[in-house]
Design an enzyme around this catalytic site. Structure first.
Site, PDB file in Angstrom:
ATOM      1  N   HIS A   2     -11.786  -6.493   7.025  1.00  0.00           N
ATOM      2  CA  HIS A   2     -12.726  -5.416   5.805  1.00  0.00           C
ATOM      3  C   HIS A   2     -14.258  -4.730   6.154  1.00  0.00           C
ATOM      4  O   HIS A   2     -14.333  -4.721   5.196  1.00  0.00           O
ATOM      5  CB  HIS A   2     -12.887  -7.078   5.103  1.00  0.00           C
TER       6      HIS A   2
ATOM      7  N   GLU B  30       1.310  -1.561  -0.557  1.00  0.00           N
ATOM      8  CA  GLU B  30      -0.193   0.329   0.334  1.00  0.00           C
ATOM      9  C   GLU B  30       0.593   1.223  -0.040  1.00  0.00           C
ATOM     10  O   GLU B  30       0.452   2.460  -0.742  1.00  0.00           O
ATOM     11  CB  GLU B  30      -1.180   0.034   1.217  1.00  0.00           C
TER      12      GLU B  30
END
Ligand SMILES: Cc1ncc(C[n+]2csc(CCOP(=O)(O)OP(=O)(O)O)c2C)c(N)n1
Length: 721
Positions: free
Chosen positions: A525, A456
């Site tokens: 999530h 990321e």
């Protein structure tokens, strides 16, 4: 000039014939390829700057003995190789990611001596207008090499440098801009920086994508006080990387001008020729403390300091040049010129005004006034104006689910703007784990819609440099929680315009699914935590509740001038809850404009994202009594709309999915308490999850999330207060 005016008193540099014999370059090929007079001038100038700032100069000519800055990072010992490298950067779009000890390199690329003094003194103008430490610099340049905005975080320079390399390829091959031919990216870092995530993320990017990128590691064997073998097993990153696929590796002595020049020349030529990335490690001494406040006690003995002083590259440079290329008089003349120029620069910097305190808040976001110059980065004003847009939605559009609305917007913007690229983990071939970008790679090709390595930090660092190059990068973070490894790049992106005083801007778009799913959750999530981005500097944050708003806000971000977090709620991606009519290919919804979902007389219910749907169901039970406001964006947020409604209804209830403590609801409650207090008939109340992570089992999830019943019950309580 300072102590370096006595080179003959220091021991001569050994010629190290064994190393030189092994090198592929001849004495004349190196000597003839460089402007050594210029290099000598810049090395001496850099040395003089440091000595004046450190207070170690002896005072000479117009330059008095003094210590002029509080927070100084000296480059003494690192200068020669950096300046040699800088002299090799001559392509129009060469771009450098550098760090606080890289000022010599900047001097070689055009940083003026006055700016070099002025910014550490905190004066107005220069590369930060008094906002940043003087050695954390940048260099925009529309005609030649640039230095990307540096940051204080060690290792954060690497992934933007790799992004610049990828941008070079995009401009050259996809946009057909021949001015990018032969340009390369350079990342400069110390030996400790090779232990950072950023270094490894960028190395993966450079080698897997065959990027035109040079890593230059200046190894002084110290990371403040920690030795190099704590950062790299064995203490030599070049040796360890020797077997790395697709990487030319060179290792040498950065105090030896001939060797440094030969190795850097070879590596730059390799990268420029399109042969892939290279890494050069050169050993250099750190001739000073780490920074002004560091006294080296406890980690460096006087003997070690003395033996490093003997490796000073400046006398070695003189040995190399005098008398072979310069006479002693010519060298003395260069020294005199430097002393003169540095004296004038110091005076000039001192006479600069102090920064204007009334402007301290300027440039956190783009300032569109015509008298404010355009920053380097993002679409130009003319390009944005040409794309246009309207805030009037078409009403006859197809009914679209949330994911399809985002896909359609991306597709249209990819079609009308060749500078748009869409990327992230699994975004290309698969079309994203939520299939939002499904089919886009097939339609637009892998140069424009592509997968990335799993980093990321790499995704966001790359996006930052692409935006600076004028592209419109739309990066996907696979799930909100996985933005954690990118926090440094995200934070630095948000402050970039401000800390460079509007010299640079990086309006990237970060798409980020998060929040609870259809009957599913978990701590990884389903995080929402949007408040973190509202708290960060410089970001716009969108949390659309439906397809039409998603289209308008995403397009506003992609045609805008500020970095944007675009939150895609998982439950909206997975259900039809957010379906709405497509508002058109040109629909742009400005940030900070709330939607009044329903008018009401007795209570204002404020929410955003997926909670809008639960709040609407609860509000519907109370006829016309409840006004419901969907904020749409929380940075900026529509304070006026909320206050106007609360002043009318006298009650305010805020509902959100993020945990309650320091959630964005607290900000709204504070604003209402401050500016609508005399209109309130009841306390301001928040409904939000207790401070507990999102659980997996549906029963646990249901127990934590605000639901229609809980919202309705709370409405009743507030109405009867
Ligand atoms: C992410 C991060 N962690 C820690 C620091 C504090 N810090 C500043 S410089 C430094 C050492 C860096 O050493 P190196 O990369 O070898 O460069 P050098 O200073 O030796 O040139 C540290 C730990 C920082 N600035 N950023």
């Amino acid at each position: 000039m300072a102590s370096t005016a006595r080179p003959s008193a220091l021991p001569a540099a050994p010629a190290t014939p064994a190393v030189l014999a092994a090198l592929p370059f001849s004495a004349s090929s190196v000597r003839d390829a460089f402007d050594w007079r210029r290099i000598a001038y810049q090395v001496l100038a850099s040395r003089a700057l440091d000595e004046i700032e450190e207070g170690t100069n002896r005072g000479r000519g117009s330059v008095p003995r003094e210590h002029v800055v509080l927070y100084q990072f000296s480059a003494r010992g690192h200068e020669t190789a950096q300046i040699i490298l800088g002299s090799l950067l001559n392509a129009r779009h060469d771009g450098v990611g550098a760090y606080y000890r890289s000022r010599p390199l900047l001097l070689s690329l055009g940083l003026t001596l006055e700016d070099a003094f002025g910014s550490p003194l905190g004066r107005s103008g220069g590369f930060s207008d008094g906002r940043d430490i003087g050695v954390v610099c940048n260099l925009p340049n529309r005609e030649g090499p640039i230095v990307l905005p540096m940051a204080g975080d060690v290792g954060s320079q690497y992934t933007p440098a790799a992004g610049w390399a990828q941008a070079i390829i995009y401009h050259r091959d996809s946009l057909g801009d021949a001015s990018y031919d032969g340009s390369i990216a350079i990342a400069v870092g110390g030996d400790a920086s090779v232990a950072t995530n950023g270094f490894w993320a960028s190395l993966t990017m450079a080698t897997t994508l065959n990027l035109p990128m040079l890593f230059y590691i200046e190894d002084n064997d110290l990371g403040i006080s920690v030795r190099g073998d704590m950062q790299t097993p064995g203490g030599n990153i070049a040796r360890n990387l020797a077997s790395f696929t697709n990487l030319l590796v060179r290792d040498g002595d950065g105090t030896n001008p001939h060797e440094s020049a030969g190795l850097l020349q070879e590596a730059v030529a390799h990268v420029r020729a399109g042969n892939g990335p290279a890494l050069v490690r050169l050993t250099v001494p750190r001739l000073s403390s780490h920074s002004g406040p560091d006294n080296q006690k406890g980690y460096r003995t006087p003997d070690e300091i003395a033996s490093d002083a003997e490796r000073d590259p400046l006398p070695r440079l003189r040995e190399y040049l005098v008398p072979a290329l310069l006479s002693p008089d010519e060298w003395a003349e260069i020294e005199a010129n430097v002393a003169h120029d540095v004296g004038i620069a110091l005076e000039g910097a001192r006479s600069r005004a102090m920064p204007d305190a009334t402007r301290v808040a300027q440039h956190v976001y783009a300032d569109e006034s015509p008298d404010v110059a355009e920053a380097f980065g993002g679409l130009t004003r003319a390009e944005r104006a040409a794309l246009g847009g309207t805030d009037v939605a078409e009403t006859e559009g197809d009914l679209l689910r949330f994911a399809e609305a985002i896909r359609r917007t991306l597709r249209h913007e990819l079609a009308v703007n060749p500078k748009v690229v869409v990327f992230g983990e699994d975004v290309g071939r698969k079309g994203g784990v939520h299939l939002v970008s499904e089919g886009l790679q097939k339609q637009f090709g892998a140069a424009r819609v592509f997968d990335t390595s799993l980093s990321e930090e790499g995704i966001i660092g790359r996006a930052v440099a692409m935006a600076i190059s004028g592209m419109v990068p739309v990066a996907e973070i696979q799930f909100r929680k996985y933005a954690d490894p990118a926090a440094e790049q995200l934070n630095n992106c948000g402050t970039l315009r401000w800390r460079t005083a509007n010299r640079f801007a990086a309006p990237i778009i970060v798409r980020m699914p998060g929040g609870f799913g259809k009957d599913v959750g978990d701590p990884w999530h389903s995080l929402s935590d949007e408040v973190r981005f509202a708290h960060a500097y410089g970001w716009q944050v969108a949390m659309p509740s439906n397809s039409a708003d998603a289209v308008g806000l995403l397009r506003a971000a992609m045609r805008g001038a500020n970095p944007t977090i675009f939150f895609e709620h998982r439950s909206l991606l997975m259900t039809g809850d957010g379906s709405a009519r497509y508002p058109g290919d040109n629909y742009v919804l400005p940030f900070g404009r709330a939607r009044t979902v329903r008018e009401g007389t007795d209570l204002t219910l404020v929410t955003w994202g997926a909670m809008v749907h639960r709040a609407a169901s609860a509000a519907a039970r109370f006829d016309e009594r409840i006004g419901l406001i969907d904020l749409r964006t929380i940075a900026p947020w529509d304070r006026e709309a909320v206050l106007a409604s609360v002043k009318k209804t006298g009650r305010c209830l805020i509902v959100h999915e993020d945990n309650i403590t320091a959630g964005f609801g607290a900000e709204i409650a504070s604003a209402v308490a401050q500016d609508a207090f005399w209109h309130l008939d009841a306390p301001v109340v928040r409904v939000a999850p207790r401070d507990v992570p999102m659980p997996y089992h549906p029963d646990l999830l249901a127990a934590l999330l605000p639901n229609v019943e809980e919202i309705a019950t709370t409405i009743e309580r507030v109405l009867s207060a």
